[in-house]
Write a protein that holds these residues in place. Structure first.
Motif, PDB file in Angstrom:
ATOM      1  N   ASP A 249     -25.951 -13.919  -4.435  1.00 39.08           N
ATOM      2  CA  ASP A 249     -25.120 -15.011  -3.917  1.00 39.08           C
ATOM      3  C   ASP A 249     -23.765 -15.097  -4.587  1.00 39.08           C
ATOM      4  O   ASP A 249     -22.792 -15.573  -3.979  1.00 39.08           O
ATOM      5  N   HIS A 286     -29.262 -19.395   1.676  1.00 39.41           N
ATOM      6  CA  HIS A 286     -28.419 -18.896   0.593  1.00 39.41           C
ATOM      7  C   HIS A 286     -27.089 -19.652   0.478  1.00 39.41           C
ATOM      8  O   HIS A 286     -26.245 -19.281  -0.338  1.00 39.41           O
ATOM      9  N   LYS A 288     -24.534 -19.832   2.611  1.00 41.70           N
ATOM     10  CA  LYS A 288     -23.440 -18.974   3.042  1.00 41.70           C
ATOM     11  C   LYS A 288     -23.058 -19.314   4.482  1.00 41.70           C
ATOM     12  O   LYS A 288     -23.747 -20.074   5.164  1.00 41.70           O
TER      13      LYS A 288
END
Length: 378
Positions: A249, A286, A288
């Motif tokens: 990440d 995550h 994102k």
């Protein structure tokens, strides 16, 4: 003053596109520039409101023209530039005057700046030649990746090539000398088998090590803090496929994949639908931003492809931040219509769908945290 008032009025109309309650995440670079922070936040706020539409090399050339001023096949059909502009760093590693598609880097720099000035977003891929043997990006005859890592036989050359790319990217600046934010998409289609960095040429750990080294080097050694990093795979069918070479990440801002329409439109829609949904799950887990990093249908032979094939899949998942179509390189190799092409009228309908965001709607949203004076036509 007239332009400022116009901006205020236009912003009032489109401000509702932003999700004020969106949970925002910072760029993975904790030293990201102010404009880069703003862009990443803005793109997160736009999730759910619509999809930013992009086109590779859009303002450099098109079907039947090359290097014309203020021209774009997207603009010729819709009246607007795209919201996102794709470019390639390939050949910068050789200090070439032109990129892989023949665009002089001097002109490319100018077009990047023009896109930024009108409030557009720039993204770069890199079809880097193989540093191990100086062959093309499509050379898969060796496990080159391990040779590029520290202590590898081609590490010094790889670092030299990164230095050359960094030098060029440092020249991409706005009118006030600020670094233009870039969505940087290295080693794209990494789960395929056609580039020297793909799954058939290196182990997952070797690939992750190269990714981390590359990002760390550009950030720490070359002080490039205007890069939002895009992790972009090719085919995948499970979370495990998607994440098999994921570098972590702290090295990724966007998650994407490339998915082209070929002979079977039902297969394309089925795969696109499944992958967009699966990718969104992974991106959410995550923290994102999801995107469709490349797509399109070469020569677009179906008159209603935009509204009957692509649009229905995008509408299922408005959290897809952007979709990038590939370039209009030749009369037999293009991915958006030009004036008079069979799908041009349908592309106008796609453009007029309020869930699709082109430059005409993006400019007013000031995604860099400030109102940038729209381009003077040059």
């Amino acid at each position: 003053m007239k332009n400022y008032i116009k901006w205020l009025l236009t912003t009032a109309v489109f401000a509702s596109s932003f999700n004020a309650k969106a949970q925002l995440y910072a760029p993975c670079d904790n030293q990201a520039t102010t404009e880069t922070h703003w862009l990443y936040s803005s793109m997160q706020r736009l999730q759910g409101a619509g999809v930013l539409f992009g086109h590779h090399d859009d303002t450099a050339y098109g079907v039947g023209w090359r290097f014309d001023k203020n021209r774009s096949d997207v603009k010729s059909v819709t009246g607007s530039y795209p919201a996102l502009y794709g470019w390639d760093l390939a050949r910068v590693e050789h200090e070439s005057a032109k990129d892989i598609n023949g665009i002089p880097f001097k002109l490319q720099r100018k077009l990047v700046k023009q896109a930024y000035r009108r409030g557009g977003i720039n993204t770069f891929c890199w079809h880097m030649d193989n540093p191990f043997n100086n062959k093309t990006a499509w050379d898969t005859t060796h496990n080159s990746v391990k040779e590029l890592l520290p202590n590898g036989s081609a590490h010094a050359r790889y670092v030299q090539w990164l230095d050359r790319a960094a030098h060029y990217m440092h020249t991409l600046k706005g009118d006030e000398g600020e670094a233009i934010p870039i969505l940087f998409r290295p080693f794209h289609e990494l789960t395929g088998n056609w580039f020297w960095w793909c799954r058939n040429t290196c182990t997952p750990e070797e690939f992750k090590a190269l990714w981390r080294f590359t990002v760390d080097y550009l950030r720490t050694k070359k002080k490039l803090h205007n890069l939002l990093i895009v992790y972009s795979v090719a085919d995948f069918n499970t979370k495990e496929d998607f994440l098999s070479r994921y570098p972590g990440d702290e090295y990724v801002d966007f998650m994407g994949f490339d998915n082209y329409c070929t002979k079977s439109i039902p297969d394309y829609q089925r795969n696109l639908s499944k992958r967009l949904a699966l990718q969104q799950e992974i991106a959410t887990e995550h923290h994102k931003v999801a995107c469709l990093a490349e797509t399109g249908y070469e020569q677009i032979p179906l008159a209603n492809w935009w509204t009957s094939v692509l649009q229905p899949e995008l509408q299922k998942n408005y959290k897809t931040a952007y979709v990038l179509t590939w370039r209009n390189g030749r009369t037999d190799h293009y991915y958006v219509p030009y004036a008079g092409q069979i799908s041009a009228d349908d592309f106008k309908r796609f453009f007029n769908n309020q869930s699709n965001i082109f430059q005409n709607r993006l400019t007013a949203l000031a995604v860099y945290g400030k109102y940038i004076v729209p381009n003077k036509e040059e």
